[in-house]
Design an enzyme around this catalytic site. Structure first.
Site, PDB file in Angstrom:
ATOM      1  N   SER A   1     -57.577 -30.521 -62.907  1.00  0.00           N
ATOM      2  CA  SER A   1     -58.617 -30.048 -61.971  1.00  0.00           C
ATOM      3  C   SER A   1     -59.850 -30.938 -62.021  1.00  0.00           C
ATOM      4  CB  SER A   1     -59.034 -28.619 -62.307  1.00  0.00           C
ATOM      5  OG  SER A   1     -57.917 -27.823 -62.486  1.00  0.00           O
TER       6      SER A   1
ATOM      7  N   CYS B   1     -57.878 -31.688 -68.126  1.00  0.00           N
ATOM      8  CA  CYS B   1     -57.094 -30.922 -67.149  1.00  0.00           C
ATOM      9  C   CYS B   1     -57.154 -31.627 -65.794  1.00  0.00           C
ATOM     10  CB  CYS B   1     -57.680 -29.521 -67.049  1.00  0.00           C
ATOM     11  SG  CYS B   1     -56.954 -28.487 -65.765  1.00  0.00           S
TER      12      CYS B   1
ATOM     13  N   CYS C   1     -57.497 -23.424 -70.489  1.00  0.00           N
ATOM     14  CA  CYS C   1     -57.252 -23.487 -69.033  1.00  0.00           C
ATOM     15  C   CYS C   1     -55.770 -23.584 -68.709  1.00  0.00           C
ATOM     16  CB  CYS C   1     -58.006 -24.634 -68.365  1.00  0.00           C
ATOM     17  SG  CYS C   1     -57.620 -24.740 -66.600  1.00  0.00           S
TER      18      CYS C   1
ATOM     19  N   HIS D   1     -59.491 -33.770 -59.740  1.00  0.00           N
ATOM     20  CA  HIS D   1     -59.698 -33.424 -58.324  1.00  0.00           C
ATOM     21  C   HIS D   1     -61.168 -33.597 -57.928  1.00  0.00           C
ATOM     22  CE1 HIS D   1     -55.673 -32.167 -57.792  1.00  0.00           C
ATOM     23  NE2 HIS D   1     -55.749 -30.969 -58.328  1.00  0.00           N
TER      24      HIS D   1
ATOM     25  N   HIS E   1     -63.490 -28.330 -68.898  1.00  0.00           N
ATOM     26  CA  HIS E   1     -63.488 -26.856 -68.851  1.00  0.00           C
ATOM     27  C   HIS E   1     -62.343 -26.270 -69.668  1.00  0.00           C
ATOM     28  CE1 HIS E   1     -60.724 -28.225 -65.738  1.00  0.00           C
ATOM     29  NE2 HIS E   1     -60.079 -27.105 -65.988  1.00  0.00           N
TER      30      HIS E   1
HETATM   31 ZN    ZN Z   1     -58.138 -26.671 -65.776  1.00  0.00          ZN
END
Ligand code: ZN
Ligand code: ZN
Length: 361
Positions: free
Chosen positions: A40, A38, A162, A43, A59
């Site tokens: 994220s 993902c 997610c 990041h 995650h």
């Molecule tokens: Zn995510």
């Protein structure tokens, strides 16, 4: 067990041997089968959001329960499960008023006096999002898991952990998109494509996908976008306002940039609602023309993890998949092994993939 370890900002994750504790009390040990990559996580790797190394990121996972603590009631060994970072306590004001995604408990980690869940040669390795899914096993609280039907393929189930929960939920749960409405979605990555699908499932009449990568816009069409806007050739706000004769009823920002956050607000029609899903870098502020909030009654809101009640939502989304209404096969652009995680980040950053799913079985 083998895990991809985050050692510092802008360094590739390294595959290392890590120790994982036994489940105690309400904890569950899960054998990770599939782990989605993902945005994220990227990041955090890039330092746009802080997280303390050494840590195991990841995650968005699905797997099979291996062992449970003595107070676990939600799952048993052999159950197929999806994990969710919206770990809920069930007792706080947010949980009790129907918002477990906003739980105030901090994700039910182990207490300060307890040994860490993850270690290496006796030193703690930080658990990310109370999950740490780039690893062969996950040790989590039972309230981080939902049992799912056995006939659901686990690689596709992982996406629901997610990206799909976040995007579909933003449309169905947070914004509650109405049938016949008009929608614009900024960003056609995993989350944006899911928001497009949520809008389609809700019965939106016009769904405009906005991106700068041609192949992503093509996937967006496949998954339910009725119109596309290539933001690399001109102002997307002007185009959307023209196409809809005054602006959309709902917009979604699924990239995490100041400019697209503002565009999501600017492209709204009277009474429209913008929903921010992307992770705008920490500390950055959005500038909105306040008169539209007042005279146009426009709204700007956030959606964290699709305003989920994931134990209810994830089995529903799986049924949507089984019925052909939620398309997940088309969202898995590539598959890899744990070792391919850095290549997956590169490909995602380059806009080459919606999702890479790492297989750990
Ligand atoms: Zn995510
Ligand atoms: Zn709570």
């Amino acid at each position: 067990m083998k895990a991809a370890v985050f050692r510092g900002v802008n360094q590739p994750l390294t595959i290392e041997d890590v120790d994982i504790d036994n489940p105690k009390g309400r904890e569950v040990l899960v054998r990770t089968v599939a782990s989605g990559v993902c945005h994220s996580d990227l990041h955090f790797v890039e330092g746009l959001w802080p997280f303390m190394p050494p840590a195991i990121l990841g995650h968005e996972a699905a797997g099979i329960v291996e062992e449970v603590g003595d107070r676990v009631t939600a799952v048993k060994p052999g159950d197929h499960v999806i994990s969710c970072l919206s770990v809920f306590c069930g007792d706080c004001a947010q949980c009790l008023t129907g918002h477990p995604n906003r739980c105030l408990s901090g994700g039910m980690p182990r207490g300060a006096g307890e040994p860490p869940r993850l270690t290496q040669n006796g030193s703690p390795i930080n658990q990310f999002a109370n999950l740490s899914a780039y690893a062969e096993k996950m040790l989590v609280h039972e309230n981080a898991l939902v049992r799912i039907r056995d006939d659901m393929p686990l690689d596709r189930a992982a996406l629901i952990g997610c990206g799909v929960l976040t995007g579909v939920g933003a449309a169905l749960r947070t914004a509650r998109v109405e049938p016949g409405s008009t929608v614009a979605v900024f960003g056609a990555g995993g989350v944006g494509l899911s928001a497009i699908q949520g809008a389609r499932i809700a019965g939106a009449r016009m769904i405009i996908a906005v991106d700068v990568v041609e192949s992503k816009l093509a996937t967006a069409r496949e998954l339910g976008a009725t119109h596309i806007v290539d933001a690399s050739s001109g102002d997307p706000v002007m185009k959307i306002r023209e196409m809809t004769n005054g602006g959309v009823d709902y917009s979604f920002e699924a990239i995490g940039l100041k400019i697209t956050g503002e565009q999501a607000f600017d492209c709204l029609g009277t009474g429209g609602t913008a929903t921010l899903i992307g992770m705008v870098p920490l500390g950055q502020k959005l500038e909105l023309d306040a008169r539209h909030l007042l005279f146009g009654e426009r709204k700007m809101q956030g959606s964290v993890m699709g305003s989920n009640r994931f134990r209810v939502d994830m089995p529903q989304y799986i049924d949507f998949y089984m019925q052909g209404r939620l398309k997940l096969d088309e969202m898995i652009t590539r598959k890899g092994r744990l070792e391919d995680v850095n290549e997956a980040f590169r490909a995602m950053k380059a806009g080459e993939v919606a999702r890479t799913v790492l297989m750990l079985d």
